[in-house]
Design an enzyme around this catalytic site. Structure first.
Site, PDB file in Angstrom:
ATOM      1  N   PRO A 211       0.845  -1.202   0.000  1.00  0.00           N
ATOM      2  CA  PRO A 211       0.000   0.000   0.000  1.00  0.00           C
ATOM      3  C   PRO A 211       0.879   1.250   0.000  1.00  0.00           C
ATOM      4  CG  PRO A 211      -0.605  -1.511   1.788  1.00  0.00           C
ATOM      5  CD  PRO A 211       0.702  -1.982   1.246  1.00  0.00           C
ATOM      6  N   LYS A 212       0.434   2.270  -0.690  1.00  0.00           N
ATOM      7  CA  LYS A 212       1.141   3.558  -0.671  1.00  0.00           C
ATOM      8  C   LYS A 212       0.545   4.366   0.488  1.00  0.00           C
ATOM      9  CE  LYS A 212       2.435   7.397  -3.700  1.00  0.00           C
ATOM     10  NZ  LYS A 212       1.943   8.482  -2.836  1.00  0.00           N
ATOM     11  N   VAL A 213       1.177   4.261   1.634  1.00  0.00           N
ATOM     12  CA  VAL A 213       0.655   4.887   2.853  1.00  0.00           C
ATOM     13  C   VAL A 213       0.671   6.407   2.697  1.00  0.00           C
ATOM     14  CG1 VAL A 213       0.949   5.114   5.339  1.00  0.00           C
ATOM     15  CG2 VAL A 213       1.459   2.936   4.216  1.00  0.00           C
TER      16      VAL A 213
ATOM     17  N   GLY B 155      -2.806   4.810  -3.040  1.00  0.00           N
ATOM     18  CA  GLY B 155      -2.431   3.969  -4.163  1.00  0.00           C
ATOM     19  C   GLY B 155      -1.594   2.807  -3.672  1.00  0.00           C
TER      20      GLY B 155
END
Length: 557
Positions: free
Chosen positions: A124-126, A279
């Site tokens: 996950p794009k934190v 994203g």
């Protein structure tokens, strides 16, 4: 990782987002004014974000604004010395530069990027704030903001309050981790809740001189890289878990190909997570040694962002739609945008009052979202054009429940709306007689009142451009059926403002002779509705129309 911290990377050759929009047809003076104002706005946002930790606009709108600036600069050859990270740059060098990440525009771009690559992982794009964490003898001694990727601000003063972060490793390591400080959320579903301003909360807290223990406990850490760690991603993740950074392995998946990447992207978009995301990150197992890392987007990492929840749209024109009752609805004509899987070129503002409040003009940039995932909605004005183009606005005093019973230039739209309502399913239900037909008949001069169509012959219809023999026959048949509709349908079609359950009887004369007291005796009719009914039935245009309908022997008149 915050999008704003990656902006300089987008100016590198080959990394700019594709932009196929045509260039505006502006004189040079206006182009310079538009670019200058956009630069000032972006500089204002940058200053607030990097110095004060305050995000004045959503990241996705900031990103699109930057893209719009580059588009205009490219169109008009207007280079600038704009430095988005001028106020982000700190004084403390990172032990290892932050590389940033390139963004992949769409599915074909993701497929091209993945083609031929081996050993791929997805995370996950934190959506938080990027930092370097420096450990000496296993103890966290330094916390640095990303800054410009080379120099960051020292946030080490907050370490004692960050109770959710591993501050003492189980091994006495001298090492550096790179990761994301995020605001901890319970069961956060990105597709439903959006960003929840999670990144802005963390940025604002870290910009303070001091945190409380309670504030610090709300901040978590996702380690996304270990520059000096093992050579393979699997080994790095295993050792990170052993060191106490369990989320790194928990939210990392080895994948093969595009379908797997698309699956996990959707999974994390719609699954409850402990943090906000914007994203996914695609990461290649093999990478160069940290000594070769630079503050620019590398070849071994890419981001595939989620669909925008808000899109930046430029207003081309403003049309004021006037309905049957005189209600004025502003419609923004937009340069087409893509939001989720929808192409949007028009959006309603709902009311004239809202347009007045927002003061939107052609050339302005607005934020558009999808209400209920289906209906386009204007959220705000993001950029105002320095050229405040005049807008011709209908006067509300000229349009109301009793205006525009005949065709005229000032009444064209409301009159057409009356015709459409009369012939529609709430009125005479004339199949095949829609707004387009009425527009043809009015434009050709065949219909100027609500009763003129009753007199049209086959020859009249054939004189109208676009109406041939077969269509003329269908229209005559529909008109014949409409003529024979019962009295109540005629009243509804003409717009009698009575309650839906009201039974009018069978005679216009008796209806028109009612007084206020008689109307007030009807169920569901209060003082306002009674006054509307009285005014409607006594209006000279309505009475004249009733006389014409009586001459045509329409039932009830």
């Amino acid at each position: 990782m915050s999008l704003r911290l990656l902006i300089p990377l987008l100016f590198l050759p080959g990394l700019a987002l594709a932009d196929h929009r045509p260039c505006p047809d502006w004189p040079a003076q206006r182009a310079r004014a538009e670019v200058s104002q956009l630069l000032k706005t972006l500089s204002h946002w940058d200053d607030h974000y990097h110095r004060q930790g305050v995000a004045l606009v959503a990241d996705e709108l900031y990103d699109q604004s930057r893209q719009h600036l580059r588009h205009l600069q490219g169109c008009f050859d207007l280079a600038s010395n704009d430095a988005p990270l001028a106020t982000a740059r700190g004084q403390v060098p990172h032990p290892v530069p932050h590389t940033g990440v390139d963004k992949l525009r769409d599915e074909p771009a993701v497929q091209r990027w993945l083609q031929g690559r081996q050993g791929m992982w997805i995370q996950p794009k934190v959506d938080g704030v990027a930092v370097s964490l420096v450990y000496q003898q296993g103890q966290l001694t330094q916390l640095l903001s990303r800054g410009d990727g080379v120099l960051g601000h020292d946030w080490s003063r907050h370490i004692p309050q960050l109770g959710r972060i591993v501050r003492q490793l189980p091994q006495p390591l001298d090492t550096v981790f790179q990761g994301e400080l995020y605001w901890r959320l319970a069961d956060h579903v990105q597709a439903e809740a959006g960003s929840a301003n999670a990144r802005g909360i963390v940025a604002g807290l870290l910009a303070r001189k001091q945190l409380s223990d309670e504030q610090g406990s709300g901040i978590g850490l996702f380690v996304w890289d270990w520059p000096a760690g093992p050579g393979s991603q699997a080994e790095r993740l295993a050792q990170l878990t052993a060191l106490g950074f369990i989320d790194s392995q928990r939210f990392s998946v080895a994948i093969e190909g595009f379908d797997a990447a698309a699956h996990w992207r959707q999974h994390w978009y719609r699954t409850a997570l402990p943090f906000a995301t914007d994203g996914v990150i695609l990461r290649q197992d093999a990478r160069p040694p940290a000594q070769r890392w630079r503050a620019q987007a590398p070849y071994w990492i890419a981001a595939w962002k989620y669909p925008f929840s808000q899109a930046l749209a430029q207003v081309r024109d403003i049309h004021f739609r006037i309905g049957r009752t005189g209600r004025i609805t502003p419609l923004l004509q937009l340069e087409p945008i893509q939001l989720d899987d929808r192409r949007i070129s028009q959006v309603s503002l709902g009311s004239l009052a809202r347009w007045t409040q927002l003061d939107i003009r052609p050339g302005d940039q607005v934020a558009v979202s999808l209400a209920g995932l289906t209906i386009p909605r204007v959220e705000s004005v993001v950029h105002r054009s320095p050229l405040r183009a005049p807008v011709l606005v209908p006067d509300p005093a000229d349009h109301h429940l009793l205006s525009c019973w005949q065709a005229s230039p000032a009444c064209q739209e409301q009159f057409l709306a009356r015709l459409a309502w009369l012939g529609g399913n709430k009125g005479l239900d004339m199949a095949g007689v829609g707004s387009g037909v009425w527009h043809q008949l009015v434009e050709s001069g065949k219909v100027a009142t609500l009763s003129d169509w009753l007199e049209l012959t086959r020859e009249d219809l054939l004189e109208v451009p676009g109406i041939a023999q077969a269509r003329a026959e269908r229209l005559l048949q529909a008109f014949s059926l409409g003529r024979r509709q019962p009295f109540e349908r005629w009243l509804r079609g003409l717009g009698l403002p009575a309650p839906s359950h009201f039974s009018p009887g069978a005679d216009w004369s008796a209806l028109a002779s009612r007084n206020i007291e008689q109307w007030l005796a009807e169920p569901g009719v209060g003082a306002v509705r009674a006054a509307q009914l009285q005014a409607f039935l006594s209006h000279e245009q309505v009475q004249a129309l009733a006389r014409r309908l009586r001459a045509h022997e329409i039932e009830g008149f």
